[in-house]
Design an enzyme around this catalytic site. Structure first.
Site, PDB file in Angstrom:
ATOM      1  N   GLU A 127       0.826  -1.212   0.000  1.00  0.00           N
ATOM      2  CA  GLU A 127       0.000   0.000   0.000  1.00  0.00           C
ATOM      3  C   GLU A 127       0.855   1.254   0.000  1.00  0.00           C
ATOM      4  O   GLU A 127       1.875   1.319   0.669  1.00  0.00           O
ATOM      5  CB  GLU A 127      -0.849   0.045   1.265  1.00  0.00           C
ATOM      6  CG  GLU A 127      -1.839  -1.062   1.347  1.00  0.00           C
ATOM      7  CD  GLU A 127      -2.670  -0.961   2.607  1.00  0.00           C
ATOM      8  OE1 GLU A 127      -2.991  -2.011   3.171  1.00  0.00           O
ATOM      9  OE2 GLU A 127      -2.961   0.170   3.038  1.00  0.00           O
ATOM     10  N   CYS A 162       2.766   8.322   1.799  1.00  0.00           N
ATOM     11  CA  CYS A 162       3.098   7.316   2.809  1.00  0.00           C
ATOM     12  C   CYS A 162       3.560   6.046   2.084  1.00  0.00           C
ATOM     13  O   CYS A 162       2.858   5.516   1.231  1.00  0.00           O
ATOM     14  CB  CYS A 162       1.878   7.052   3.681  1.00  0.00           C
ATOM     15  SG  CYS A 162       2.151   5.799   4.932  1.00  0.00           S
ATOM     16  N   CYS A 169       4.627  -7.547   7.804  1.00  0.00           N
ATOM     17  CA  CYS A 169       5.560  -7.124   8.851  1.00  0.00           C
ATOM     18  C   CYS A 169       5.703  -8.245   9.880  1.00  0.00           C
ATOM     19  O   CYS A 169       4.748  -8.956  10.171  1.00  0.00           O
ATOM     20  CB  CYS A 169       5.046  -5.862   9.547  1.00  0.00           C
ATOM     21  SG  CYS A 169       6.210  -5.195  10.769  1.00  0.00           S
ATOM     22  N   CYS A 173       2.794  -6.050  16.275  1.00  0.00           N
ATOM     23  CA  CYS A 173       2.101  -5.132  17.181  1.00  0.00           C
ATOM     24  C   CYS A 173       0.612  -5.515  17.178  1.00  0.00           C
ATOM     25  O   CYS A 173       0.035  -5.744  16.116  1.00  0.00           O
ATOM     26  CB  CYS A 173       2.301  -3.697  16.730  1.00  0.00           C
ATOM     27  SG  CYS A 173       4.052  -3.246  16.635  1.00  0.00           S
ATOM     28  N   CYS A 176      -2.164  -3.576  15.036  1.00  0.00           N
ATOM     29  CA  CYS A 176      -1.832  -3.214  13.660  1.00  0.00           C
ATOM     30  C   CYS A 176      -2.272  -4.292  12.684  1.00  0.00           C
ATOM     31  O   CYS A 176      -1.991  -5.470  12.870  1.00  0.00           O
ATOM     32  CB  CYS A 176      -0.328  -2.987  13.552  1.00  0.00           C
ATOM     33  SG  CYS A 176       0.243  -2.718  11.862  1.00  0.00           S
ATOM     34  N   CYS A 396      -2.693   1.784   8.461  1.00  0.00           N
ATOM     35  CA  CYS A 396      -1.708   1.023   7.702  1.00  0.00           C
ATOM     36  C   CYS A 396      -2.092  -0.452   7.626  1.00  0.00           C
ATOM     37  O   CYS A 396      -2.511  -1.054   8.591  1.00  0.00           O
ATOM     38  CB  CYS A 396      -0.304   1.223   8.254  1.00  0.00           C
ATOM     39  SG  CYS A 396       0.079   0.374   9.755  1.00  0.00           S
TER      40      CYS A 396
HETATM   41  N1  SAH Z   1       6.638  -0.255  11.296  1.00  0.00           N
HETATM   42  C1  SAH Z   1       6.863   1.114  11.520  1.00  0.00           C
HETATM   43  C2  SAH Z   1       6.227   2.001  10.463  1.00  0.00           C
HETATM   44  C3  SAH Z   1       4.872   1.596   9.965  1.00  0.00           C
HETATM   45  S1  SAH Z   1       3.549   1.740  11.121  1.00  0.00           S
HETATM   46  C4  SAH Z   1       6.377   1.512  12.906  1.00  0.00           C
HETATM   47  O1  SAH Z   1       5.705   0.720  13.543  1.00  0.00           O
HETATM   48  O2  SAH Z   1       6.702   2.601  13.346  1.00  0.00           O
HETATM   49  C5  SAH Z   1       3.329   3.500  11.183  1.00  0.00           C
HETATM   50  C6  SAH Z   1       2.547   3.994  12.363  1.00  0.00           C
HETATM   51  O3  SAH Z   1       1.185   3.568  12.280  1.00  0.00           O
HETATM   52  C7  SAH Z   1       3.089   3.477  13.697  1.00  0.00           C
HETATM   53  O4  SAH Z   1       3.289   4.551  14.575  1.00  0.00           O
HETATM   54  C8  SAH Z   1       1.985   2.571  14.192  1.00  0.00           C
HETATM   55  O5  SAH Z   1       1.946   2.576  15.595  1.00  0.00           O
HETATM   56  C9  SAH Z   1       0.748   3.188  13.565  1.00  0.00           C
HETATM   57  N2  SAH Z   1      -0.403   2.287  13.415  1.00  0.00           N
HETATM   58  C10 SAH Z   1      -0.384   0.986  13.114  1.00  0.00           C
HETATM   59  N3  SAH Z   1      -1.635   0.499  13.055  1.00  0.00           N
HETATM   60  C11 SAH Z   1      -2.471   1.517  13.338  1.00  0.00           C
HETATM   61  C12 SAH Z   1      -3.881   1.654  13.441  1.00  0.00           C
HETATM   62  N4  SAH Z   1      -4.689   0.635  13.238  1.00  0.00           N
HETATM   63  N5  SAH Z   1      -4.381   2.874  13.733  1.00  0.00           N
HETATM   64  C13 SAH Z   1      -3.563   3.929  13.919  1.00  0.00           C
HETATM   65  N6  SAH Z   1      -2.229   3.858  13.837  1.00  0.00           N
HETATM   66  C14 SAH Z   1      -1.677   2.674  13.555  1.00  0.00           C
HETATM   67 FE1  SF4 Z   2       4.939  -3.641  11.892  1.00  0.00          FE
HETATM   68 FE2  SF4 Z   2       2.533  -2.558  12.260  1.00  0.00          FE
HETATM   69 FE3  SF4 Z   2       4.190  -2.825  14.335  1.00  0.00          FE
HETATM   70 FE4  SF4 Z   2       4.755  -1.026  12.441  1.00  0.00          FE
HETATM   71  S1  SF4 Z   2       2.981  -0.983  13.817  1.00  0.00           S
HETATM   72  S2  SF4 Z   2       6.167  -2.502  13.377  1.00  0.00           S
HETATM   73  S3  SF4 Z   2       3.955  -2.094  10.633  1.00  0.00           S
HETATM   74  S4  SF4 Z   2       3.298  -4.512  13.144  1.00  0.00           S
END
Ligand code: SAH
Ligand code: SF4
Length: 405
Positions: A127, A162, A169, A173, A176, A396
Protein backbone atom coordinates in the site's frame (compact mmCIF):
# COMPACT_ATOMS: atom_id res chain seq x y z
CA UNK A 1 -9.47 -4.50 26.89
CA UNK A 2 -8.48 -7.01 24.28
CA UNK A 3 -11.89 -8.61 24.39
CA UNK A 4 -13.73 -5.45 23.42
CA UNK A 5 -15.66 -5.56 20.19
CA UNK A 6 -14.11 -3.63 17.35
CA UNK A 7 -16.13 -0.63 16.21
CA UNK A 8 -15.88 -0.07 12.49
CA UNK A 9 -17.42 3.04 10.96
CA UNK A 10 -20.38 2.28 8.75
CA UNK A 11 -18.41 3.27 5.74
CA UNK A 12 -18.57 2.46 2.16
CA UNK A 13 -15.55 1.37 0.28
CA UNK A 14 -15.18 3.35 -2.89
CA UNK A 15 -13.07 1.56 -5.42
CA UNK A 16 -12.04 3.36 -8.56
CA UNK A 17 -10.51 1.75 -11.59
CA UNK A 18 -11.19 -1.66 -10.15
CA UNK A 19 -9.06 -4.36 -11.63
CA UNK A 20 -7.49 -2.29 -14.36
CA UNK A 21 -4.17 -0.52 -14.37
CA UNK A 22 -4.24 3.04 -13.08
CA UNK A 23 -1.51 4.01 -15.52
CA UNK A 24 -0.66 3.32 -19.07
CA UNK A 25 2.53 1.56 -18.09
CA UNK A 26 2.74 -2.11 -19.04
CA UNK A 27 2.20 -4.85 -16.50
CA UNK A 28 5.70 -5.78 -15.33
CA UNK A 29 6.66 -9.11 -16.71
CA UNK A 30 7.59 -11.93 -14.39
CA UNK A 31 10.64 -14.12 -14.43
CA UNK A 32 13.92 -13.20 -15.98
CA UNK A 33 13.09 -9.55 -16.45
CA UNK A 34 15.64 -7.21 -14.97
CA UNK A 35 14.46 -3.84 -13.66
CA UNK A 36 16.57 -0.75 -14.40
CA UNK A 37 14.52 1.08 -11.79
CA UNK A 38 16.40 0.80 -8.52
CA UNK A 39 19.86 1.19 -10.06
CA UNK A 40 21.61 4.49 -9.38
CA UNK A 41 23.51 6.62 -11.90
CA UNK A 42 26.78 4.84 -11.17
CA UNK A 43 25.31 1.37 -11.64
CA UNK A 44 23.57 2.39 -14.86
CA UNK A 45 26.78 3.92 -16.23
CA UNK A 46 28.62 0.70 -15.38
CA UNK A 47 25.90 -1.29 -17.15
CA UNK A 48 26.34 0.84 -20.27
CA UNK A 49 30.10 0.35 -20.22
CA UNK A 50 29.57 -3.41 -19.93
CA UNK A 51 27.38 -3.23 -23.00
CA UNK A 52 30.13 -1.35 -24.88
CA UNK A 53 28.13 1.86 -24.82
CA UNK A 54 29.42 5.24 -23.65
CA UNK A 55 28.96 5.43 -19.89
CA UNK A 56 27.06 8.74 -20.19
CA UNK A 57 24.16 6.77 -21.61
CA UNK A 58 23.66 5.68 -18.00
CA UNK A 59 22.95 9.31 -17.10
CA UNK A 60 20.34 9.46 -19.84
CA UNK A 61 18.58 6.43 -18.42
CA UNK A 62 18.74 7.92 -14.91
CA UNK A 63 17.26 11.17 -16.17
CA UNK A 64 14.48 9.33 -18.01
CA UNK A 65 13.36 6.92 -15.30
CA UNK A 66 13.77 9.08 -12.19
CA UNK A 67 13.20 12.66 -13.42
CA UNK A 68 10.96 12.28 -16.48
CA UNK A 69 9.35 9.19 -14.92
CA UNK A 70 9.33 7.20 -18.12
CA UNK A 71 7.79 3.81 -17.38
CA UNK A 72 8.63 1.93 -20.57
CA UNK A 73 11.94 1.31 -22.26
CA UNK A 74 10.52 2.17 -25.69
CA UNK A 75 9.81 5.70 -24.43
CA UNK A 76 13.39 6.52 -23.47
CA UNK A 77 13.81 8.44 -26.69
CA UNK A 78 17.20 9.89 -25.73
CA UNK A 79 18.61 6.41 -26.31
CA UNK A 80 19.07 5.15 -29.87
CA UNK A 81 16.38 2.70 -30.86
CA UNK A 82 18.96 -0.03 -31.38
CA UNK A 83 20.14 0.33 -27.79
CA UNK A 84 16.58 0.18 -26.47
CA UNK A 85 16.05 -2.99 -28.46
CA UNK A 86 19.33 -4.45 -27.23
CA UNK A 87 18.38 -3.74 -23.63
CA UNK A 88 14.98 -5.34 -24.12
CA UNK A 89 16.44 -8.40 -25.81
CA UNK A 90 18.74 -8.88 -22.83
CA UNK A 91 15.74 -8.85 -20.51
CA UNK A 92 15.98 -5.29 -19.21
CA UNK A 93 12.85 -3.29 -18.53
CA UNK A 94 12.15 -0.07 -16.62
CA UNK A 95 10.35 -2.22 -14.06
CA UNK A 96 8.88 0.54 -11.92
CA UNK A 97 6.19 -0.61 -9.48
CA UNK A 98 2.74 -0.09 -10.94
CA UNK A 99 -0.27 1.50 -9.23
CA UNK A 100 -2.51 -1.50 -9.78
CA UNK A 101 -5.60 -0.19 -8.01
CA UNK A 102 -6.61 3.27 -6.90
CA UNK A 103 -9.03 4.09 -4.10
CA UNK A 104 -10.05 7.69 -3.64
CA UNK A 105 -11.47 9.09 -0.42
CA UNK A 106 -13.98 11.89 -0.24
CA UNK A 107 -11.27 13.92 1.54
CA UNK A 108 -8.89 13.71 -1.45
CA UNK A 109 -6.70 10.99 0.03
CA UNK A 110 -5.76 8.34 -2.50
CA UNK A 111 -4.71 4.89 -1.56
CA UNK A 112 -2.97 2.55 -3.97
CA UNK A 113 -2.34 -1.12 -4.10
CA UNK A 114 1.05 -1.17 -5.75
CA UNK A 115 2.27 -4.13 -7.69
CA UNK A 116 6.00 -4.59 -7.66
CA UNK A 117 7.83 -5.87 -10.69
CA UNK A 118 9.38 -8.81 -8.92
CA UNK A 119 6.03 -10.00 -7.67
CA UNK A 120 3.97 -9.55 -10.82
CA UNK A 121 3.28 -13.25 -10.99
CA UNK A 122 1.96 -13.62 -7.48
CA UNK A 123 -0.04 -10.38 -7.68
CA UNK A 124 1.57 -9.45 -4.37
CA UNK A 125 0.87 -5.82 -3.51
CA UNK A 126 1.81 -3.17 -0.98
CA UNK A 127 0.00 0.00 0.00
CA UNK A 128 1.00 3.55 -0.75
CA UNK A 129 -1.03 6.62 0.22
CA UNK A 130 -1.23 10.14 -1.21
CA UNK A 131 -2.51 12.75 1.21
CA UNK A 132 -2.97 16.21 -0.28
CA UNK A 133 -2.42 18.75 2.50
CA UNK A 134 -0.82 16.01 4.60
CA UNK A 135 -2.28 14.82 7.86
CA UNK A 136 -0.57 17.47 10.01
CA UNK A 137 1.62 14.80 11.53
CA UNK A 138 4.65 16.11 9.67
CA UNK A 139 4.23 19.73 10.77
CA UNK A 140 5.71 21.57 13.67
CA UNK A 141 9.21 20.15 13.87
CA UNK A 142 10.80 23.48 13.11
CA UNK A 143 12.09 22.56 9.67
CA UNK A 144 9.50 24.73 7.99
CA UNK A 145 11.26 27.76 9.36
CA UNK A 146 14.50 26.73 7.60
CA UNK A 147 13.03 27.38 4.18
CA UNK A 148 9.82 29.37 4.13
CA UNK A 149 7.53 28.29 1.31
CA UNK A 150 7.87 30.26 -1.90
CA UNK A 151 4.80 31.68 -3.62
CA UNK A 152 4.73 28.70 -5.96
CA UNK A 153 4.83 26.31 -3.02
CA UNK A 154 2.02 28.13 -1.29
CA UNK A 155 -0.12 28.00 -4.41
CA UNK A 156 0.20 24.25 -4.51
CA UNK A 157 0.36 23.78 -0.75
CA UNK A 158 1.76 20.39 0.14
CA UNK A 159 1.16 16.70 -0.02
CA UNK A 160 2.42 13.69 1.87
CA UNK A 161 3.15 10.26 0.43
CA UNK A 162 3.10 7.32 2.81
CA UNK A 163 5.47 4.57 1.64
CA UNK A 164 5.72 0.84 2.45
CA UNK A 165 9.03 -0.90 3.12
CA UNK A 166 8.03 -4.57 3.36
CA UNK A 167 5.20 -6.83 2.23
CA UNK A 168 3.60 -7.45 5.62
CA UNK A 169 5.56 -7.12 8.85
CA UNK A 170 7.18 -9.45 11.38
CA UNK A 171 6.92 -7.18 14.41
CA UNK A 172 3.45 -8.25 15.52
CA UNK A 173 2.10 -5.13 17.18
CA UNK A 174 -1.28 -6.15 18.52
CA UNK A 175 -3.25 -3.17 17.21
CA UNK A 176 -1.83 -3.21 13.66
CA UNK A 177 -3.41 -4.82 10.62
CA UNK A 178 -0.15 -5.19 8.73
CA UNK A 179 1.00 -7.47 11.54
CA UNK A 180 -1.78 -9.89 10.64
CA UNK A 181 -0.14 -10.49 7.27
CA UNK A 182 3.10 -11.64 8.83
CA UNK A 183 6.28 -10.85 6.93
CA UNK A 184 5.99 -11.96 3.33
CA UNK A 185 9.15 -10.35 1.97
CA UNK A 186 11.39 -7.31 1.95
CA UNK A 187 10.93 -4.72 -0.77
CA UNK A 188 13.99 -3.79 -2.83
CA UNK A 189 15.29 -0.21 -2.91
CA UNK A 190 13.72 0.21 -6.34
CA UNK A 191 10.37 -1.08 -5.12
CA UNK A 192 10.40 1.37 -2.20
CA UNK A 193 11.52 4.40 -4.25
CA UNK A 194 9.27 3.29 -7.12
CA UNK A 195 6.12 3.75 -5.04
CA UNK A 196 7.08 7.41 -4.68
CA UNK A 197 7.93 7.95 -8.35
CA UNK A 198 4.71 6.28 -9.50
CA UNK A 199 2.66 8.56 -7.26
CA UNK A 200 4.62 11.67 -8.32
CA UNK A 201 3.96 10.67 -11.94
CA UNK A 202 0.25 10.18 -11.35
CA UNK A 203 -0.06 13.66 -9.85
CA UNK A 204 2.37 15.37 -12.20
CA UNK A 205 4.33 16.73 -9.24
CA UNK A 206 7.16 19.12 -10.04
CA UNK A 207 9.90 18.09 -7.65
CA UNK A 208 11.76 21.09 -6.26
CA UNK A 209 8.89 23.46 -6.91
CA UNK A 210 6.04 21.67 -5.19
CA UNK A 211 6.25 20.56 -1.61
CA UNK A 212 6.07 16.85 -1.04
CA UNK A 213 6.73 15.11 2.25
CA UNK A 214 7.48 11.42 2.45
CA UNK A 215 6.66 9.29 5.45
CA UNK A 216 7.98 5.74 5.61
CA UNK A 217 4.99 4.67 7.64
CA UNK A 218 3.21 2.27 5.34
CA UNK A 219 3.43 -1.48 5.58
CA UNK A 220 6.49 -2.98 7.18
CA UNK A 221 9.32 -2.10 9.53
CA UNK A 222 11.89 -0.04 7.59
CA UNK A 223 14.68 -0.82 10.06
CA UNK A 224 14.26 -4.56 9.51
CA UNK A 225 14.94 -3.90 5.82
CA UNK A 226 17.62 -1.33 6.48
CA UNK A 227 19.87 -1.56 3.41
CA UNK A 228 16.99 -1.45 0.95
CA UNK A 229 15.29 1.33 2.87
CA UNK A 230 18.44 3.48 2.89
CA UNK A 231 19.10 2.54 -0.74
CA UNK A 232 15.68 3.94 -1.58
CA UNK A 233 16.37 7.14 0.35
CA UNK A 234 19.64 7.64 -1.54
CA UNK A 235 17.86 7.14 -4.88
CA UNK A 236 15.12 9.55 -3.88
CA UNK A 237 17.64 12.20 -2.80
CA UNK A 238 20.27 11.77 -5.51
CA UNK A 239 18.26 10.75 -8.55
CA UNK A 240 14.71 11.97 -7.89
CA UNK A 241 15.77 15.21 -6.18
CA UNK A 242 13.77 15.03 -2.95
CA UNK A 243 15.12 16.40 0.32
CA UNK A 244 15.75 14.05 3.28
CA UNK A 245 14.53 16.88 5.50
CA UNK A 246 11.10 16.28 4.04
CA UNK A 247 11.22 12.56 4.77
CA UNK A 248 10.35 10.85 8.05
CA UNK A 249 11.01 7.21 8.82
CA UNK A 250 9.06 5.54 11.56
CA UNK A 251 10.33 2.55 13.53
CA UNK A 252 8.78 0.39 16.18
CA UNK A 253 12.12 0.69 18.02
CA UNK A 254 14.60 -1.66 16.33
CA UNK A 255 17.69 -0.62 18.27
CA UNK A 256 20.41 -1.93 15.91
CA UNK A 257 18.58 -0.19 13.07
CA UNK A 258 18.43 3.10 14.96
CA UNK A 259 22.16 2.79 15.70
CA UNK A 260 22.96 2.27 12.02
CA UNK A 261 20.62 5.10 11.07
CA UNK A 262 22.54 7.41 13.42
CA UNK A 263 25.70 6.72 11.38
CA UNK A 264 24.15 7.81 8.09
CA UNK A 265 25.47 11.09 6.64
CA UNK A 266 23.10 13.99 7.22
CA UNK A 267 22.59 14.57 3.47
CA UNK A 268 20.86 11.19 3.25
CA UNK A 269 19.27 10.99 6.68
CA UNK A 270 15.50 11.40 6.95
CA UNK A 271 13.95 12.56 10.20
CA UNK A 272 13.17 9.92 12.78
CA UNK A 273 9.87 8.91 14.36
CA UNK A 274 9.54 6.31 17.10
CA UNK A 275 6.31 4.40 17.63
CA UNK A 276 6.05 4.86 21.37
CA UNK A 277 2.36 4.05 21.62
CA UNK A 278 2.31 3.51 25.37
CA UNK A 279 3.18 5.47 28.51
CA UNK A 280 5.38 2.76 30.07
CA UNK A 281 7.09 -0.59 29.41
CA UNK A 282 4.35 -2.62 31.00
CA UNK A 283 1.64 -1.43 28.63
CA UNK A 284 4.01 -1.18 25.69
CA UNK A 285 5.12 -4.77 25.90
CA UNK A 286 1.50 -5.90 25.82
CA UNK A 287 0.84 -3.88 22.66
CA UNK A 288 4.26 -4.28 21.08
CA UNK A 289 6.00 -7.55 21.99
CA UNK A 290 9.21 -6.09 20.51
CA UNK A 291 9.40 -4.02 23.72
CA UNK A 292 10.55 -7.16 25.56
CA UNK A 293 13.64 -7.16 23.36
CA UNK A 294 14.28 -3.41 23.31
CA UNK A 295 12.45 -1.47 25.98
CA UNK A 296 11.72 2.26 25.99
CA UNK A 297 15.00 3.14 27.67
CA UNK A 298 17.05 1.11 25.19
CA UNK A 299 15.25 2.78 22.29
CA UNK A 300 15.74 6.27 23.73
CA UNK A 301 19.44 5.55 24.33
CA UNK A 302 19.85 4.56 20.69
CA UNK A 303 17.95 7.65 19.54
CA UNK A 304 20.43 9.83 21.46
CA UNK A 305 23.12 8.74 18.99
CA UNK A 306 21.34 10.55 16.15
CA UNK A 307 22.98 13.93 15.58
CA UNK A 308 20.00 16.19 15.02
CA UNK A 309 19.96 19.15 12.64
CA UNK A 310 19.24 22.58 14.07
CA UNK A 311 15.58 22.74 15.11
CA UNK A 312 15.04 19.07 14.21
CA UNK A 313 12.92 17.05 16.58
CA UNK A 314 12.40 13.36 17.18
CA UNK A 315 8.75 12.40 16.75
CA UNK A 316 7.09 10.05 19.20
CA UNK A 317 4.02 8.50 17.64
CA UNK A 318 1.35 7.55 20.07
CA UNK A 319 -1.68 5.52 19.04
CA UNK A 320 -4.65 6.16 21.29
CA UNK A 321 -6.55 2.97 22.13
CA UNK A 322 -9.73 3.42 24.15
CA UNK A 323 -9.18 2.44 27.76
CA UNK A 324 -5.68 1.09 27.06
CA UNK A 325 -3.51 4.13 26.29
CA UNK A 326 -5.85 7.13 26.31
CA UNK A 327 -6.35 7.81 30.02
CA UNK A 328 -5.48 11.07 31.76
CA UNK A 329 -2.85 9.32 33.90
CA UNK A 330 -1.19 8.03 30.73
CA UNK A 331 -0.83 11.57 29.40
CA UNK A 332 0.97 12.58 32.59
CA UNK A 333 3.30 9.59 32.28
CA UNK A 334 4.06 10.41 28.64
CA UNK A 335 4.88 14.02 29.55
CA UNK A 336 7.31 12.84 32.25
CA UNK A 337 8.82 10.28 29.90
CA UNK A 338 9.39 12.93 27.23
CA UNK A 339 11.01 15.27 29.76
CA UNK A 340 13.28 12.48 31.07
CA UNK A 341 14.69 11.84 27.61
CA UNK A 342 16.06 15.39 27.48
CA UNK A 343 15.65 15.16 23.69
CA UNK A 344 13.87 17.67 21.49
CA UNK A 345 10.71 15.67 20.99
CA UNK A 346 7.26 16.22 19.59
CA UNK A 347 4.37 13.85 20.06
CA UNK A 348 2.04 12.85 17.22
CA UNK A 349 -1.20 11.50 18.55
CA UNK A 350 -3.06 9.07 16.32
CA UNK A 351 -6.55 7.90 17.15
CA UNK A 352 -6.47 4.17 16.52
CA UNK A 353 -8.04 3.17 13.19
CA UNK A 354 -10.13 0.05 13.56
CA UNK A 355 -9.91 -2.93 11.29
CA UNK A 356 -11.37 -6.40 10.95
CA UNK A 357 -10.23 -8.91 13.52
CA UNK A 358 -8.57 -6.51 15.94
CA UNK A 359 -10.23 -6.27 19.32
CA UNK A 360 -9.51 -2.72 20.38
CA UNK A 361 -11.76 0.32 20.37
CA UNK A 362 -11.37 3.77 18.91
CA UNK A 363 -10.90 6.46 21.55
CA UNK A 364 -13.75 8.89 22.18
CA UNK A 365 -13.13 12.31 20.56
CA UNK A 366 -13.29 13.85 24.04
CA UNK A 367 -10.54 11.55 25.31
CA UNK A 368 -8.34 12.40 22.33
CA UNK A 369 -8.75 16.13 22.91
CA UNK A 370 -8.18 15.78 26.67
CA UNK A 371 -4.99 13.80 26.03
CA UNK A 372 -3.73 16.42 23.58
CA UNK A 373 -4.54 19.25 25.96
CA UNK A 374 -2.88 17.47 28.90
CA UNK A 375 0.37 16.98 26.99
CA UNK A 376 0.31 20.52 25.64
CA UNK A 377 -0.25 21.94 29.12
CA UNK A 378 2.88 20.09 30.25
CA UNK A 379 4.80 21.92 27.53
CA UNK A 380 5.11 18.94 25.17
CA UNK A 381 4.73 19.94 21.50
CA UNK A 382 1.78 17.79 20.52
CA UNK A 383 0.06 17.28 17.19
CA UNK A 384 -3.02 15.37 16.30
CA UNK A 385 -2.83 13.33 13.13
CA UNK A 386 -6.01 14.02 11.25
CA UNK A 387 -7.73 10.81 10.28
CA UNK A 388 -7.41 10.64 6.51
CA UNK A 389 -9.32 8.48 4.11
CA UNK A 390 -11.41 6.72 6.72
CA UNK A 391 -13.80 5.71 3.94
CA UNK A 392 -11.03 3.87 2.13
CA UNK A 393 -9.55 2.13 5.18
CA UNK A 394 -6.71 4.51 5.86
CA UNK A 395 -4.85 2.80 8.69
CA UNK A 396 -1.71 1.02 7.70
CA UNK A 397 -2.30 -2.39 6.22
CA UNK A 398 -6.05 -1.90 6.34
CA UNK A 399 -6.83 -1.64 2.68
CA UNK A 400 -4.87 -4.72 1.67
CA UNK A 401 -6.38 -6.73 4.52
CA UNK A 402 -9.87 -5.54 3.74
CA UNK A 403 -9.65 -6.24 0.03
CA UNK A 404 -7.84 -9.52 0.26
CA UNK A 405 -9.03 -10.79 3.60
N1 SAH B 1 6.64 -0.26 11.30
C1 SAH B 1 6.86 1.11 11.52
C2 SAH B 1 6.23 2.00 10.46
C3 SAH B 1 4.87 1.60 9.96
S1 SAH B 1 3.55 1.74 11.12
C4 SAH B 1 6.38 1.51 12.91
O1 SAH B 1 5.70 0.72 13.54
O2 SAH B 1 6.70 2.60 13.35
C5 SAH B 1 3.33 3.50 11.18
C6 SAH B 1 2.55 3.99 12.36
O3 SAH B 1 1.19 3.57 12.28
C7 SAH B 1 3.09 3.48 13.70
O4 SAH B 1 3.29 4.55 14.58
C8 SAH B 1 1.99 2.57 14.19
O5 SAH B 1 1.95 2.58 15.60
C9 SAH B 1 0.75 3.19 13.56
N2 SAH B 1 -0.40 2.29 13.41
C10 SAH B 1 -0.38 0.99 13.11
N3 SAH B 1 -1.64 0.50 13.06
C11 SAH B 1 -2.47 1.52 13.34
C12 SAH B 1 -3.88 1.65 13.44
N4 SAH B 1 -4.69 0.64 13.24
N5 SAH B 1 -4.38 2.87 13.73
C13 SAH B 1 -3.56 3.93 13.92
N6 SAH B 1 -2.23 3.86 13.84
C14 SAH B 1 -1.68 2.67 13.55
FE1 SF4 C 1 4.94 -3.64 11.89
FE2 SF4 C 1 2.53 -2.56 12.26
FE3 SF4 C 1 4.19 -2.83 14.33
FE4 SF4 C 1 4.76 -1.03 12.44
S1 SF4 C 1 2.98 -0.98 13.82
S2 SF4 C 1 6.17 -2.50 13.38
S3 SF4 C 1 3.95 -2.09 10.63
S4 SF4 C 1 3.30 -4.51 13.14
Amino acid sequence: MLDQAVTVDPIQLVQLDAGKPAEESPVPKADGQKPLFGMDGEALSALMSEMDEPSWRGRQITEAIYRQRVADLSEITTLPKTLRQKLASEGWEVGRPRLAQVFRSTDGTERYLVQCAASAKSAETVETVWMPEGDDGESGDGTDSISPPTDAERAWNRATICVSSQVGCAVNCQFCLTAKLGLQRNLSAGEIAGQVVSVLARHGVEVGRERVNLVFMGMGEPFLNFDNFMGAVRLLVTEVGLSPQRMTVSTSGIVPGIERFAQEPVEFRPKLAISLNAPNDLIRQELMPINRKWNIEAVVDAVRQVKLRPRERITFEYVLLAGVTDQAAHAGEVARLVRRTGLPVKVNLIAWNPGPGIAYSMPQPGAVEAFRAALASEGVPTYLRRPRGRDIYAACGQLKRTIEG
